[in-house]
Design a protein around this motif. Structure first.
Motif, PDB file in Angstrom:
ATOM      1  N   ALA A 210       0.823  -1.213   0.000  1.00 21.09           N
ATOM      2  CA  ALA A 210       0.000   0.000   0.000  1.00 21.09           C
ATOM      3  C   ALA A 210       0.854   1.258   0.000  1.00 21.09           C
ATOM      4  CB  ALA A 210      -0.925  -0.001   1.219  1.00 21.09           C
ATOM      5  N   GLY A 211       2.113   1.145   0.435  1.00 22.12           N
ATOM      6  CA  GLY A 211       2.996   2.301   0.421  1.00 22.12           C
ATOM      7  C   GLY A 211       3.234   2.836  -0.975  1.00 22.12           C
ATOM      8  N   THR A 212       3.014   1.978  -1.990  1.00 25.43           N
ATOM      9  CA  THR A 212       3.173   2.415  -3.378  1.00 25.43           C
ATOM     10  C   THR A 212       2.241   3.573  -3.695  1.00 25.43           C
ATOM     11  OG1 THR A 212       3.752   0.157  -4.030  1.00 25.43           O
ATOM     12  CG2 THR A 212       3.069   1.655  -5.786  1.00 25.43           C
ATOM     13  N   LEU A 213       1.063   3.585  -3.087  1.00 24.23           N
ATOM     14  CA  LEU A 213       0.071   4.613  -3.374  1.00 24.23           C
ATOM     15  C   LEU A 213       0.489   5.992  -2.874  1.00 24.23           C
ATOM     16  CD1 LEU A 213      -3.203   2.640  -2.563  1.00 24.23           C
ATOM     17  CD2 LEU A 213      -2.162   3.057  -4.805  1.00 24.23           C
ATOM     18  N   ALA A 214       1.449   6.025  -1.964  1.00 25.66           N
ATOM     19  CA  ALA A 214       1.909   7.313  -1.436  1.00 25.66           C
ATOM     20  C   ALA A 214       2.962   7.959  -2.338  1.00 25.66           C
ATOM     21  CB  ALA A 214       2.466   7.127  -0.031  1.00 25.66           C
ATOM     22  N   ARG A 215       3.473   7.191  -3.296  1.00 18.66           N
ATOM     23  CA  ARG A 215       4.508   7.724  -4.186  1.00 18.66           C
ATOM     24  C   ARG A 215       3.912   8.804  -5.084  1.00 18.66           C
ATOM     25  NH1 ARG A 215       5.699   3.305  -6.633  1.00 18.66           N
ATOM     26  NH2 ARG A 215       4.795   3.713  -8.688  1.00 18.66           N
ATOM     27  N   THR A 216       4.637   9.908  -5.252  1.00 16.97           N
ATOM     28  CA  THR A 216       4.162  10.980  -6.131  1.00 16.97           C
ATOM     29  C   THR A 216       4.538  10.655  -7.572  1.00 16.97           C
ATOM     30  OG1 THR A 216       6.203  12.248  -5.776  1.00 16.97           O
ATOM     31  CG2 THR A 216       4.324  12.735  -4.342  1.00 16.97           C
TER      32      THR A 216
END
Length: 321
Positions: A210-216
């Motif tokens: 889910a941390g992928t979704l925080a990538r800009t």
């Protein structure tokens, strides 16, 4: 008191839905380019739409969510084939083709439907179905620019587009009969739930970082970057739920065939959006071919003796009035 149909409102709602779906094609392309795989993006979209639709119906009309055991197999096929696979194949196509071209291939679903009901169901169809088939094939030849050896289009994208058309045709054919006993809103809600369950097995959410979704990620507007979750949220809500409600609302004012014909504006809108936003440029032959295919689709929509369902690609479209 009976509701008075207002065709102008119906046309406006259908065009607005087509516009949202068109924008969603480019937003989805950006998400795919950011590194989200087609299965994962499909899973996120289906799950997000299912959660929103369930929440709305639970708050507004929970009694409409009741499901009988006899309906479960139909809902499963509608959700897995009609929604999960249609959207997945569409994402595979737009990952390799311009958005407008991918939609042209997927939009051939009404032609497949007209042929199916004539060959399999033995329904009467008007002779214009042959003109529809001929125009669609001729248009696709122009879109593919076959005289160049077909090198302008990715073969996997083309196959995915045609497969999406077949899955979408299945969605319409099953849904067309299902709406006889169930309203389109709850039908599509449960179909999205079935699609979400399918992807929970095929692409388990607990294996997703889910941390992928925080990538800009860049959105091709100057130097603007946004978190990836913003694109995914748009795809689930503004690219699925909102245009779905617009399409449903349009059917209060328009017959399904009329709504379907207006919805053929979507590939045109999608091509313009992709051209302005991410500079996806189509050749003159491809533009001409797209116009010829759309003419074939219009004829296919009016070829059946009974009212046809509206062709709203890769979407939770209304299946009948």
């Amino acid at each position: 008191m009976a509701r008075t149909p207002r065709p102008a409102v119906g046309y406006a709602l259908t065009l607005a839905a087509a516009g949202f779906f068109a924008v969603n094609g480019t937003v989805s392309t950006l998400a795919l380019q950011a590194g989200i795989s087609a299965p994962r993006l499909t899973a996120l979209r289906c799950t997000g739409a299912a959660v929103v639709l369930l929440a709305v119906l639970l708050a507004v009309a929970p009694d409409r969510l009741r499901v009988s055991r006899r309906e479960i197999p139909m809902l499963a096929v509608l959700g897995v084939v009609g929604i999960a696979l249609t959207q997945f194949l569409y994402y595979v196509a737009i990952g390799r083709l311009p958005v407008g071209i991918a939609l042209i291939f997927e939009f051939t679903a009404p032609v497949l439907i007209a042929l199916y009901v004539w060959l399999v169901r033995r329904e009467r169809v008007r002779r214009r179905v042959w003109a529809a088939l001929g125009l669609s094939l001729a248009g696709l030849v122009l879109v593919a620019e076959v005289w160049t050896g077909g090198g302008t289009l990715h073969p996997v994208g083309v196959l995915a587009g045609f497969a999406a058309a077949a899955a979408l045709a299945t969605y319409y054919l099953i849904g067309e009969r299902a709406t006889v006993s169930r309203d389109p809103v709850t039908l599509t809600c449960w179909a999205f739930v079935a699609a979400a369950v399918f992807w929970a097995v095929a692409a388990p959410w607990w294996l997703f970082d889910a941390g992928t979704l925080a990538r800009t990620v860049p959105i091709s507007v100057g130097s603007v970057e946004v978190p990836l979750w913003v694109l995914v949220a748009w795809i689930a809500v503004m690219g699925a739920v909102v245009p779905f409600w617009l399409s449903i609302s349009a059917l209060r004012h328009l017959p399904p065939t009329a709504a379907g014909l207006v919805a053929t504006a979507e590939p045109v809108f999608a091509s313009v959006v992709a051209w302005l936003w991410v500079e996806q440029v189509l050749s003159g032959w491809q533009i001409l071919g797209g116009a010829v295919v759309l003419a074939g689709i219009v004829l296919a929509q009016t070829a059946r003796s009974a009212p046809a369902v509206p062709p709203v690609p890769e979407s939770p479209a209304p299946l009948g009035s």
